[in-house]
Design a protein around this motif. Structure first.
Motif, PDB file in Angstrom:
ATOM      1  N   CYS A  17       0.854  -1.186   0.000  1.00  0.00           N
ATOM      2  CA  CYS A  17       0.000   0.000   0.000  1.00  0.00           C
ATOM      3  C   CYS A  17       0.893   1.240   0.000  1.00  0.00           C
ATOM      4  N   TYR A  18       0.623   2.162  -0.910  1.00  0.00           N
ATOM      5  CA  TYR A  18       1.480   3.335  -1.024  1.00  0.00           C
ATOM      6  C   TYR A  18       1.380   4.228   0.208  1.00  0.00           C
ATOM      7  N   THR A  19       0.261   4.136   0.944  1.00  0.00           N
ATOM      8  CA  THR A  19       0.122   4.898   2.187  1.00  0.00           C
ATOM      9  C   THR A  19       1.236   4.536   3.165  1.00  0.00           C
ATOM     10  N   VAL A  20       1.534   3.252   3.289  1.00  0.00           N
ATOM     11  CA  VAL A  20       2.576   2.798   4.212  1.00  0.00           C
ATOM     12  C   VAL A  20       3.933   3.324   3.759  1.00  0.00           C
ATOM     13  N   ARG A  21       4.170   3.302   2.462  1.00  0.00           N
ATOM     14  CA  ARG A  21       5.451   3.787   1.942  1.00  0.00           C
ATOM     15  C   ARG A  21       5.625   5.280   2.233  1.00  0.00           C
ATOM     16  N   MET A  22       4.532   6.037   2.084  1.00  0.00           N
ATOM     17  CA  MET A  22       4.630   7.483   2.303  1.00  0.00           C
ATOM     18  C   MET A  22       4.891   7.805   3.774  1.00  0.00           C
ATOM     19  N   PHE A  23       4.196   7.117   4.679  1.00  0.00           N
ATOM     20  CA  PHE A  23       4.444   7.363   6.095  1.00  0.00           C
ATOM     21  C   PHE A  23       5.831   6.881   6.492  1.00  0.00           C
ATOM     22  N   ASP A  24       6.292   5.789   5.902  1.00  0.00           N
ATOM     23  CA  ASP A  24       7.638   5.299   6.200  1.00  0.00           C
ATOM     24  C   ASP A  24       8.687   6.315   5.752  1.00  0.00           C
ATOM     25  N   ALA A  25       8.372   7.037   4.669  1.00  0.00           N
ATOM     26  CA  ALA A  25       9.336   8.020   4.154  1.00  0.00           C
ATOM     27  C   ALA A  25       9.450   9.245   5.055  1.00  0.00           C
ATOM     28  N   THR A  26       8.494   9.438   6.002  1.00  0.00           N
ATOM     29  CA  THR A  26       8.605  10.586   6.903  1.00  0.00           C
ATOM     30  C   THR A  26       9.737  10.418   7.918  1.00  0.00           C
ATOM     31  N   SER A  27      10.400   9.290   7.870  1.00  0.00           N
ATOM     32  CA  SER A  27      11.552   9.092   8.765  1.00  0.00           C
ATOM     33  C   SER A  27      12.652  10.106   8.488  1.00  0.00           C
ATOM     34  N   TRP A  28      12.584  10.776   7.317  1.00  0.00           N
ATOM     35  CA  TRP A  28      13.566  11.818   7.021  1.00  0.00           C
ATOM     36  C   TRP A  28      13.505  12.944   8.062  1.00  0.00           C
ATOM     37  N   LEU A  29      12.326  13.087   8.696  1.00  0.00           N
ATOM     38  CA  LEU A  29      12.128  14.220   9.591  1.00  0.00           C
ATOM     39  C   LEU A  29      13.157  14.242  10.718  1.00  0.00           C
ATOM     40  N   GLU A  30      13.360  13.113  11.373  1.00  0.00           N
ATOM     41  CA  GLU A  30      14.254  13.094  12.537  1.00  0.00           C
ATOM     42  C   GLU A  30      15.698  13.366  12.130  1.00  0.00           C
ATOM     43  N   GLU A  31      16.161  12.722  11.055  1.00  0.00           N
ATOM     44  CA  GLU A  31      17.540  12.947  10.617  1.00  0.00           C
ATOM     45  C   GLU A  31      17.734  14.394  10.190  1.00  0.00           C
ATOM     46  N   TRP A  32      16.744  14.902   9.430  1.00  0.00           N
ATOM     47  CA  TRP A  32      16.846  16.294   8.977  1.00  0.00           C
ATOM     48  C   TRP A  32      16.864  17.237  10.175  1.00  0.00           C
ATOM     49  N   TYR A  33      15.969  16.988  11.143  1.00  0.00           N
ATOM     50  CA  TYR A  33      15.869  17.884  12.295  1.00  0.00           C
ATOM     51  C   TYR A  33      17.153  17.856  13.122  1.00  0.00           C
ATOM     52  N   ASN A  34      17.725  16.683  13.301  1.00  0.00           N
ATOM     53  CA  ASN A  34      18.981  16.583  14.057  1.00  0.00           C
ATOM     54  C   ASN A  34      20.104  17.357  13.371  1.00  0.00           C
ATOM     55  N   ASN A  35      20.179  17.217  12.050  1.00  0.00           N
ATOM     56  CA  ASN A  35      21.216  17.952  11.303  1.00  0.00           C
ATOM     57  C   ASN A  35      20.976  19.468  11.381  1.00  0.00           C
ATOM     58  N   TYR A  36      19.699  19.848  11.269  1.00  0.00           N
ATOM     59  CA  TYR A  36      19.381  21.278  11.268  1.00  0.00           C
ATOM     60  C   TYR A  36      19.679  21.905  12.622  1.00  0.00           C
ATOM     61  N   THR A  37      19.287  21.234  13.709  1.00  0.00           N
ATOM     62  CA  THR A  37      19.554  21.782  15.041  1.00  0.00           C
ATOM     63  C   THR A  37      21.052  21.831  15.329  1.00  0.00           C
ATOM     64  N   ALA A  38      21.792  20.872  14.784  1.00  0.00           N
ATOM     65  CA  ALA A  38      23.251  20.905  14.960  1.00  0.00           C
ATOM     66  C   ALA A  38      23.850  22.141  14.285  1.00  0.00           C
ATOM     67  N   ILE A  39      23.335  22.472  13.110  1.00  0.00           N
ATOM     68  CA  ILE A  39      23.805  23.668  12.398  1.00  0.00           C
ATOM     69  C   ILE A  39      23.475  24.929  13.204  1.00  0.00           C
ATOM     70  N   LEU A  40      22.258  24.977  13.778  1.00  0.00           N
ATOM     71  CA  LEU A  40      21.853  26.139  14.571  1.00  0.00           C
ATOM     72  C   LEU A  40      22.746  26.291  15.805  1.00  0.00           C
ATOM     73  N   ARG A  41      23.056  25.178  16.445  1.00  0.00           N
ATOM     74  CA  ARG A  41      23.909  25.247  17.633  1.00  0.00           C
ATOM     75  C   ARG A  41      25.294  25.785  17.288  1.00  0.00           C
ATOM     76  N   ARG A  42      25.849  25.316  16.161  1.00  0.00           N
ATOM     77  CA  ARG A  42      27.170  25.820  15.751  1.00  0.00           C
ATOM     78  C   ARG A  42      27.109  27.314  15.462  1.00  0.00           C
ATOM     79  N   TYR A  43      26.003  27.723  14.825  1.00  0.00           N
ATOM     80  CA  TYR A  43      25.861  29.147  14.510  1.00  0.00           C
ATOM     81  C   TYR A  43      25.786  29.980  15.789  1.00  0.00           C
TER      82      TYR A  43
END
Length: 529
Positions: free
Chosen positions: A497-523
Motif C-alpha cells: 500500500c502506497y500509504t505505508v510507503r509514504m508514512f515510512d518516508a517521513t523518517s527523514w524528519l528526525e535525521e533532517w531535524y537533528n542535522n538542522y539543530t546541529a547547524i543552529l547550535r554551531r551558529y
C-alpha cells in the motif's frame, strides 16, 4: 424477343431464359411482369470469387468460435453464465487465474467495510455475481488496488503482476477500444485514489488517470448541462444521468480533480457549479449514512477549492502578501466558512477522524500565505520532501502586523492537530483511506510545520521574535509518526500500500531535524564566541 448476352440476377438464380423483349429500358420480360429489379448477373469468375470469399469468412467464424470455447475458464457450480464480450471474459480470466473465485467475495466484503466505508465515493453492490456480470473491470480495480498484499492473500510477484495487468486492462479499454461507461469512470477513480506501484517501475500517473476519469464522465453526460460531451462521444451517453450512482460518480470526480489541483498547484479542471450542488443536495435528501459522509467530504473539498481561488494558491505567478490587513480579512471570512461547515456536520459524523483531519488541512491552506514570497510558491507543491523546503526564501517583513503573528501561531497549531489526529486513528482505517486524497495531506502538514520552523529560526527573519523554538515539538511529531508507521507495517509488512510507503518516508524528519539543530547550535556558538 431477343436473348440477353448475360442473364439478370433473378433469372440466373432460377436458371431460366432471360429475354429483354421490346422494352427500350433493357428490363427483361419476367422482371417487368413481377415488378422486380433487373440487374445483370456478375460474370462467372466474379460469382465464383464471391462464393469462395463467403466460404472463407464462415470458416474463420468457426475457428474463432472453437478457440473461444477452448480458452473459456472453468466455473464453479452456481456461478454466472459466461459473458458474451470477449474483453470482459479476458478481465475475469485474469482475475480468476490469480485470485480464486472463493476468495473474491471476502475481498469485496472487506472493501465495503473498510475502504468503501471510510471514503464512500465509489459504491458497489455486495453481490459478487452481480458485479462480475455488470462491472468486471471495476471489480478488478477494487480487488487489486484497495486491499493490501497481505489481505489479498497472493504471492508478492502475483500482486505486482495484478497491479501491472490491471493498468494495462484499463488502458486497453479506454485507449485501445475507446470505451466509455460509468463503470470505467469508477474503475479509473479507484485506480487513482488507491494508487499502487509495482517494484519494477511505475504504472501510470494517478494525476493523468484522474483527468481521464473526469473527461470520460463529461463524455457520458453525467457532468451537467454546463459541460457537454465531445462530438464523437455524443451517442455514448449514460442511460440515466440523474441516478444516485451517476451523481455520486460525478462528485467523486470533483473530489479527485480538486485534490489533484491542490497537490500539483495547478488550476482545477473541475470547478464547483450548480450541478454539483444539485447532486449533493439530492444525495443528502435521499441517500443513506454513507452518502452523508460522502457529502461532508464534498462540502469541505468545495471550501478548500474556494480557499485556493481566493488566496491564489494554485496561481504560482500571483503573490499574496500576508503582511496586509486586507488579506487577513479574506482569511477570516474563509475561516468562518470552515467553522460553519464543522458546525453543521451531522451528530453521527461529528467524531469522524477523517473529517477532523480535513478541517485542519483547510485551515493550514488558509494560513499558508504567511510563508509565501513571490518566488517560493512552487515549493508548496508535491512531493513534500526536505529538498523542496525553501531554506533561504522566506518572507522577511521589517514589521509584522498582529494578524500575521496570530496566523503563524495558528498554522503551527493546525499542523500539530493533523498529526495528532492521524496518530490516534485506528491503523485499519488509516490504511484504508485513499493514498491519493488523504495521505499526502498529512505529509503536507508535516512539511508546512518544518517550513515554519525554518522560517522562525532564521536569524535574519522577524518571525523568530514570536515563534519560540519549543512550540514546534518536532521530536514528538517524529515519534508519533514512527509509531503509526510501525502499526501500518504490521498490517502491510511488504508495504504494498502506497500509504505505508509514504508514512515510512517521513523518517527523514528526525535525521533532517537533528542535522538542522546541529547547524543552529554551531551558529549560536560562533556568535557567542
Amino acid at each position: 424477343m431477343r436473348k440477353r448476352s448475360r442473364a439478370c440476377e433473378e433469372c440466373h438464380r432460377l436458371k431460366i431464359k432471360c429475354d429483354v423483349g421490346t422494352s427500350s429500358s433493357g428490363i427483361c420480360d419476367r422482371c417487368t411482369r413481377n415488378s422486380l429489379e433487373c440487374t445483370p448477373a456478375a460474370p462467372r469468375l466474379q460469382r465464383d470469387r464471391i462464393k469462395e470469399l463467403e466460404s472463407q469468412v464462415q470458416e474463420l467464424r468457426n475457428v474463432l468460435r472453437e478457440q473461444s470455447n477452448s480458452t473459456t475458464p472453468s466455473r464453479s457450480p452456481g456461478s454466472l453464465p459466461l459473458l458474451e464480450n470477449s474483453h470482459e471474459n479476458a478481465i475475469l480470466s485474469l482475475l480468476d487465474a490469480r485470485i480464486p473465485l472463493s476468495r473474491q467475495q471476502p475481498l469485496l466484503d472487506f472493501y465495503l467495510h473498510h475502504a468503501g466505508a471510510a471514503w464512500p465515493l465509489i459504491r458497489v453492490p455486495s453481490d459478487l455475481d452481480r458485479i462480475r456480470l455488470k462491472s468486471p473491470i471495476l471489480l478488478l480495480s477494487i480487488l487489486v488496488y484497495t486491499v493490501t498484499h497481505a489481505t489479498q492473500g497472493t504471492e508478492l510477484e502475483v500482486h505486482d503482476e495484478l497491479v501491472r495487468e490491471t493498468m494495462h486492462m484499463l488502458g486497453e479499454e479506454v485507449v485501445g477500444r475507446g470505451q466509455r461507461s460509468l463503470e470505467l469512470v469508477q474503475a479509473l477513480l479507484v485506480a487513482a485514489l488507491w494508487v499502487k506501484t509495482t517494484r519494477k517501475g511505475y504504472q501510470g500517473s494517478c494525476y493523468q488517470i484522474v483527468q481521464l476519469a473526469v473527461d470520460m464522465a463529461i463524455d457520458i453526460g453525467i457532468a451537467g448541462f454546463a459541460l457537454q460531451p465531445s462530438p464523437v462521444a455524443y451517442f455514448d451517453r449514460h442511460e440515466d444521468e440523474t441516478s444516485a450512482e451517476a451523481r455520486r460518480t460525478w462528485l467523486a470526480c470533483f473530489v479527485a480533480a480538486s485534490t489533484s489541483s491542490m497537490s500539483m498547484r495547478r488550476p482545477s479542471a473541475v470547478s464547483w457549479d450548480g450541478h454539483h450542488q444539485e447532486c449533493m443536495l439530492y444525495l443528502e435528501c435521499v441517500g443513506d449514512p454513507l452518502d452523508m459522509l460522502m457529502c461532508q467530504i464534498v462540502r469541505i473539498t468545495q471550501i478548500i477549492q474556494e480557499i485556493s481561488k481566493r488566496l491564489s494558491l494554485c496561481e504560482l505567478t500571483s503573490f499574496v502578501d500576508a503582511n496586509d490587513y486586507s488579506i487577513h480579512t479574506v482569511m477570516e471570512e474563509l475561516k468562518s466558512k470552515v467553522d460553519a461547515w464543522a458546525a453543521q456536520i451531522p451528530t453521527q459524523l461529528a467524531s469522524s477522524s477523517t473529517l477532523n483531519v480535513l478541517r485542519h488541512i483547510a485551515m493550514i491552506y488558509i494560513y499558508e500565505p504567511v510563508l509565501h514570497t513571490p518566488t517560493n510558491k512552487p515549493s508548496f507543491a508535491a512531493p513534500f520532501i526536505p529538498g523542496r523546503i525553501p531554506i533561504k526564501d522566506f518572507p522577511k517583513p521589517l514589521v509584522a502586523i498582529p494578524p500575521l503573528q496570530s496566523a503563524l501561531e495558528a498554522i503551527v497549531f493546525h499542523c500539530h492537530s493533523v498529526i495528532d489526529t492521524i496518530a490516534e486513528m485506528d491503523p485499519e482505517i488509516a490504511i484504508s483511506l485513499p493514498t491519493f486524497c488523504f495521505t499526502p495531506t498529512v505529509v503536507y502538514a508535516l512539511f508546512v510545520l518544518v517550513t515554519v520552523l525554518v522560517a522562525g529560526t532564521d536569524p535574519a527573519n522577524t518571525y523568530g521574535r514570536f515563534l519560540p523554538t519549543e512550540i514546534f515539538h518536532i521530536e514528538e511529531c517524529g515519534l508519533k509518526l514512527r509509531e503509526l508507521t510501525a502499526k501500518l507495517k504490521d498490517i502491510d509488512p511488504t508495504m504494498s500500500c502506497y500509504t505505508v510507503r509514504m508514512f515510512d518516508a517521513t523518517s527523514w524528519l528526525e535525521e533532517w531535524y537533528n542535522n538542522y539543530t546541529a547547524i543552529l547550535r554551531r551558529y549560536e556558538s560562533n556568535l557567542a564566541n
